[in-house]
Design a protein around this motif. Structure first.
Motif, PDB file in Angstrom:
ATOM      1  N   ILE A 166      41.104 110.204  56.035  1.00  0.00           N
ATOM      2  CA  ILE A 166      41.239 109.228  57.111  1.00  0.00           C
ATOM      3  C   ILE A 166      42.191 109.774  58.165  1.00  0.00           C
ATOM      4  O   ILE A 166      43.224 110.347  57.836  1.00  0.00           O
ATOM      5  N   ASP A 167      41.820 109.610  59.419  1.00  0.00           N
ATOM      6  CA  ASP A 167      42.685 110.021  60.526  1.00  0.00           C
ATOM      7  C   ASP A 167      42.697 108.875  61.532  1.00  0.00           C
ATOM      8  O   ASP A 167      41.734 108.670  62.257  1.00  0.00           O
ATOM      9  N   GLY A 168      43.764 108.126  61.546  1.00  0.00           N
ATOM     10  CA  GLY A 168      43.867 106.968  62.439  1.00  0.00           C
ATOM     11  C   GLY A 168      44.094 105.705  61.635  1.00  0.00           C
ATOM     12  O   GLY A 168      43.803 105.654  60.455  1.00  0.00           O
ATOM     13  N   LYS A 169      44.630 104.692  62.330  1.00  0.00           N
ATOM     14  CA  LYS A 169      45.022 103.468  61.620  1.00  0.00           C
ATOM     15  C   LYS A 169      43.809 102.638  61.192  1.00  0.00           C
ATOM     16  O   LYS A 169      42.919 102.388  61.999  1.00  0.00           O
ATOM     17  N   LEU A 170      43.812 102.215  59.946  1.00  0.00           N
ATOM     18  CA  LEU A 170      42.788 101.306  59.424  1.00  0.00           C
ATOM     19  C   LEU A 170      43.451 100.409  58.383  1.00  0.00           C
ATOM     20  O   LEU A 170      44.379 100.837  57.692  1.00  0.00           O
ATOM     21  N   THR A 171      42.970  99.161  58.278  1.00  0.00           N
ATOM     22  CA  THR A 171      43.475  98.321  57.194  1.00  0.00           C
ATOM     23  C   THR A 171      42.658  98.609  55.937  1.00  0.00           C
ATOM     24  O   THR A 171      41.585  99.207  56.003  1.00  0.00           O
ATOM     25  N   LYS A 172      43.178  98.130  54.817  1.00  0.00           N
ATOM     26  CA  LYS A 172      42.486  98.307  53.537  1.00  0.00           C
ATOM     27  C   LYS A 172      41.090  97.684  53.602  1.00  0.00           C
ATOM     28  O   LYS A 172      40.124  98.248  53.091  1.00  0.00           O
ATOM     29  N   ILE A 190      38.765  99.857  55.572  1.00  0.00           N
ATOM     30  CA  ILE A 190      38.389 101.044  54.812  1.00  0.00           C
ATOM     31  C   ILE A 190      37.297 100.693  53.797  1.00  0.00           C
ATOM     32  O   ILE A 190      36.319 101.427  53.642  1.00  0.00           O
ATOM     33  N   ALA A 191      37.438  99.532  53.145  1.00  0.00           N
ATOM     34  CA  ALA A 191      36.427  99.104  52.171  1.00  0.00           C
ATOM     35  C   ALA A 191      35.075  98.919  52.866  1.00  0.00           C
ATOM     36  O   ALA A 191      34.034  99.355  52.367  1.00  0.00           O
ATOM     37  N   GLN A 192      35.107  98.307  54.032  1.00  0.00           N
ATOM     38  CA  GLN A 192      33.857  98.089  54.772  1.00  0.00           C
ATOM     39  C   GLN A 192      33.266  99.421  55.255  1.00  0.00           C
ATOM     40  O   GLN A 192      32.059  99.645  55.170  1.00  0.00           O
TER      41      GLN A 192
END
Lengths: 253, 258
Positions: A202-208, A211-213
């Motif tokens: 992962i490169d960049g902000k994502l919520t959990k 990420i699941a989606q």
């Protein structure tokens, strides 16, 4: 690598090239495209063109790398100096390509049955000839077909896609513009048979939750890519068969 | 090689009984310690320790020329060194793939979370502030990435930006103008998968036995900003989600140490 300036990349629910959020770019894969390599494949994925070639199992060079219990895998991902739309690149490996080569190697260490070929090495060479975002997943998808084309026993035919967030929206298969101006990028390689993730960066902000989606979206898109891989391998043998029937004695290419 | 096999068998035997050589729970970290300002000649520095693992970080600033494609941004670079004194298996030579991976994962965590606003680093036309983070592995007892990320982040938090003299086009290192503005404190949590078991903060022996590693960088209690899967093992979707839960929680604890 997220660039912070805003760029509108979704217009009327479509992306700049007209795709929907879950759409892949057009992908074509051809197996057995090189004469000398033991196995090969060319993938054309949108504007990306990546050639993968396999040598081995063969004698290990340098010899001290030999593993008495299994084959070692040497993976090499390289971008040609002319492959980008920017200025002339530098030839040979750089830090980015060395990192990608490393994680690609780990993918193949998972699926190739290396214990069948002790004291040997298998070279997986991935040459990016034209790049437009998502080259690492395209390269590994092609190399997987090339390994099968080389007749190397594997537990699975791996494939994957890069999913990311642009203008706040998760989309499958980022192209170069979406990668450059988007918020985050998540290349993923899947083992379709086991459902295991073999590469995940992962490169960049994502919520959990995002990420699941994004994983669900990648898994779904990977099904289509996997079908194309299987078709490419079938097509390779149909070609051989046709050549044999025409009296060309098939074989080679 | 033989010694590695013995170590691997030892780690796996213990894990089968649900335990680890140092008596920790599977998801428990060793003692973590961060010392800021450990090398005061650098503009920012830190020493991070996780158990016996030690990584030093130094930050140096330079008046740099921007990258041609990013003329309005400062330069940020992370490098790592694996000096041979840190581990019997380390060899001299150019950075190998492990060293490059370590530096790039730490770099990605900091860059992707926009910890430093690179656009604020323009000194004048054609001159920007360059931030150079050098990571030195001093003692390798496993989990170098988490330790290096702590050291890098603490060194950046410790850094004092020198005054820029527009006439000589040089930085006046004896005249600091203030701290480097930091938007987030990034930390990473790394997990090793051995057989079907997942454990946090592996030692060097556990890393020898490990089938794969998964590293998660978090920016705050909700935001993941980088991940890296390494090693041959695959991880299921469920395993990834579970590790992310732990990393988001443990990250908050580690952040307080910076």
């Amino acid at each position: 690598m997220a660039v912070s300036e805003e760029k509108q990349m979704i217009v009327n629910g479509k992306r700049l090239d007209g795709r929907g959020f879950n759409d892949l770019r057009p992908i074509s894969i051809k197996a057995g495209v090189l004469k000398r390599a033991n196995g090969s494949a060319l993938i054309e994925w949108g504007r990306n063109k990546v050639l993968a070639g396999i040598f081995g199992p063969r004698e290990v060079v340098p010899r001290h790398m030999t593993n008495p219990k299994r084959a070692i895998i040497q993976a090499r991902y390289i971008m040609a100096p002319f492959s980008g739309q920017e200025e002339h690149g530098r030839s040979g490996p750089n830090r980015r390509s060395m990192e990608i080569s490393k994680v690609a190697k780990h993918v193949f260490e998972n699926v190739v049955m290396t214990n069948m070929f002790p004291k040997t090495m298998i070279n997986v060479d991935m040459e990016v000839l034209q790049s437009d975002g998502g080259t690492r997943v395209a390269a590994i998808t092609a190399a997987s077909v090339a390994l099968a084309d080389a007749g190397i026993p594997m537990k699975d035919l791996v494939c994957g896609v890069s999913t990311g967030r642009i203008n706040g929206q998760l989309v499958v298969d980022l192209d170069k513009t979406e990668d450059n101006y988007g918020e985050s990028d998540m290349p993923l390689i899947l083992s379709p048979r086991t459902g295991e993730v073999l590469l995940h960066q992962i490169d960049g902000k994502l919520t959990k939750e995002e990420i699941a989606q994004a994983m669900d979206m990648s898994f779904e898109a990977s099904k289509k890519i996997h079908e194309l891989q299987v078709a490419a391998l079938k097509g390779r043998y149909e070609r051989v068969l046709a050549e044999t029937e025409n009296g060309n004695n098939g074989g080679g290419n | 090689m033989i010694l590695d096999e013995v170590k691997e068998a030892y780690v796996r035997d213990l894990l089968a009984k649900g335990s680890r050589a140092d008596g920790r729970q599977l998801l428990q970290y060793r003692k973590v310690k961060v010392t800021k300002g450990a090398y005061p000649n650098a503009e920012g520095s830190a020493l991070a320790e996780i158990g016996d693992t030690k990584v030093a970080a130094g930050v140096k600033f330079d008046a740099a020329i921007p990258f041609p494609d990013r003329p309005q941004e400062g330069v940020f670079m992370v490098n790592s060194e694996f000096p041979i004194l840190a581990h019997p298996a380390f060899e001299p030579g150019p950075p190998n793939e492990n060293s490059i991976e370590l530096a790039r994962v730490v770099d990605r965590g900091i860059r992707s979370a926009e910890v430093i606003d690179l656009k604020s680093l323009v000194l004048e036309e054609g001159k920007v502030l360059g931030i150079f983070v050098d990571l030195y592995v001093l003692d390798h007892s496993g989990n170098l990435i988490d330790c290096a990320a702590l050291a890098a982040m603490a060194a950046l938090a410790d850094a004092k930006v020198p005054k820029y003299d527009a006439e000589t086009k040089k930085l006046l290192r004896d005249q600091p103008v203030g701290a480097l503005p930091i938007a987030h404190k990034i930390v990473t949590c790394s997990f090793e998968k051995i057989g079907s078991k997942i454990l946090a903060d592996g030692t060097d022996e556990e890393e020898i036995a490990s089938d794969g590693r998964y590293t998660i960088a978090t920016a705050d209690s909700k935001t993941i900003c980088a991940t890296q899967k390494s090693g041959a093992a695959g991880f299921t979707r469920q395993e990834i989600v579970k590790m992310m839960d732990i990393a988001l929680e443990k990250g908050e604890e580690l952040r307080k140490l910076i």
